[in-house]
Design a protein around this motif. Sequence first.
Motif, mmCIF file in Angstrom:
data_model
loop_
_atom_site.group_PDB
_atom_site.id
_atom_site.type_symbol
_atom_site.label_atom_id
_atom_site.label_comp_id
_atom_site.label_asym_id
_atom_site.label_seq_id
_atom_site.Cartn_x
_atom_site.Cartn_y
_atom_site.Cartn_z
ATOM 1 N N LYS A 161 36.040 40.631 41.140
ATOM 2 C CA LYS A 161 35.092 40.514 42.239
ATOM 3 C C LYS A 161 34.141 39.352 41.969
ATOM 4 O O LYS A 161 34.095 38.818 40.857
ATOM 5 C CB LYS A 161 34.308 41.810 42.413
ATOM 6 C CG LYS A 161 35.165 42.979 42.853
ATOM 7 C CD LYS A 161 34.303 44.208 43.054
ATOM 8 C CE LYS A 161 35.139 45.376 43.518
ATOM 9 N NZ LYS A 161 34.323 46.567 43.765
ATOM 10 N N GLU A 162 33.360 38.998 42.964
ATOM 11 C CA GLU A 162 32.428 37.879 42.845
ATOM 12 C C GLU A 162 31.418 38.092 41.719
ATOM 13 O O GLU A 162 31.011 37.149 41.047
ATOM 14 C CB GLU A 162 31.694 37.671 44.171
ATOM 15 C CG GLU A 162 30.942 36.374 44.241
ATOM 16 C CD GLU A 162 30.354 36.098 45.610
ATOM 17 O OE1 GLU A 162 29.513 35.209 45.701
ATOM 18 O OE2 GLU A 162 30.744 36.775 46.584
ATOM 19 N N ASN A 163 31.038 39.342 41.482
ATOM 20 C CA ASN A 163 30.051 39.638 40.429
ATOM 21 C C ASN A 163 30.670 39.695 39.029
ATOM 22 O O ASN A 163 29.982 39.978 38.057
ATOM 23 C CB ASN A 163 29.320 40.941 40.737
ATOM 24 C CG ASN A 163 30.223 42.155 40.717
ATOM 25 O OD1 ASN A 163 31.404 42.073 40.369
ATOM 26 N ND2 ASN A 163 29.685 43.296 41.108
ATOM 27 N N TYR A 218 39.136 39.461 46.111
ATOM 28 C CA TYR A 218 39.312 39.437 44.667
ATOM 29 C C TYR A 218 39.946 38.114 44.257
ATOM 30 O O TYR A 218 40.850 37.619 44.926
ATOM 31 C CB TYR A 218 40.254 40.549 44.203
ATOM 32 C CG TYR A 218 39.792 41.942 44.542
ATOM 33 C CD1 TYR A 218 38.991 42.651 43.653
ATOM 34 C CD2 TYR A 218 40.186 42.554 45.721
ATOM 35 C CE1 TYR A 218 38.581 43.947 43.946
ATOM 36 C CE2 TYR A 218 39.781 43.843 46.024
ATOM 37 C CZ TYR A 218 38.981 44.539 45.140
ATOM 38 O OH TYR A 218 38.571 45.812 45.436
ATOM 39 N N ARG A 219 39.492 37.583 43.130
ATOM 40 C CA ARG A 219 40.180 36.440 42.534
ATOM 41 C C ARG A 219 41.237 37.020 41.610
ATOM 42 O O ARG A 219 40.963 37.950 40.844
ATOM 43 C CB ARG A 219 39.210 35.558 41.753
ATOM 44 C CG ARG A 219 39.852 34.273 41.251
ATOM 45 C CD ARG A 219 38.815 33.289 40.772
ATOM 46 N NE ARG A 219 38.065 33.785 39.643
ATOM 47 C CZ ARG A 219 38.408 33.613 38.370
ATOM 48 N NH1 ARG A 219 39.501 32.944 38.052
ATOM 49 N NH2 ARG A 219 37.663 34.099 37.400
#
Length: 148
Positions: free
Chosen positions: A45-47, A77-78
């Motif tokens: 996730k971004e965080n 999601y990456r």
Amino acid sequence: MKLFVRDKQNLAETEVEIRCRQRDEEVDNLINAINSAGDTLIGEKENGDKAPVYISKVLYFEAVDRNVFAYTTSEIYRVKKTLYDLEELTLNKFFIRISKSVIVNIKAVQKISPEASRRLKLLLRNGEWIIVSRNYVGDFKKSLGMGQ
């Protein structure tokens, strides 16, 4: 087609039995769907939190600036895979490449509209529109059984 679900508390793992008069495309599609239901990737996730991403929940994968993202209806999601890896991983699992940078889940497509320059526009179940580039229109139509 009839579907029966029976709870059995003494099973060590879930079992699926398909009974059919003849194995055909519908049965093969069911087998593919069942086999891929549990397939996951690790997404970030971004965080920075990592989480399993069920491939069947992914609307599309997109490559942006040397990163690949998996888009679901509620999350982005990456993932640490290339589009080529994902194309191979999702082969026969209702995913098809629609441009150099996007692979779409055809089960997530709600509407197909023609676009200028022989392209197509797809409305996904999250309300987002994405474009099928003209170089991939033929393969996309073929995957849906629409011919060319």
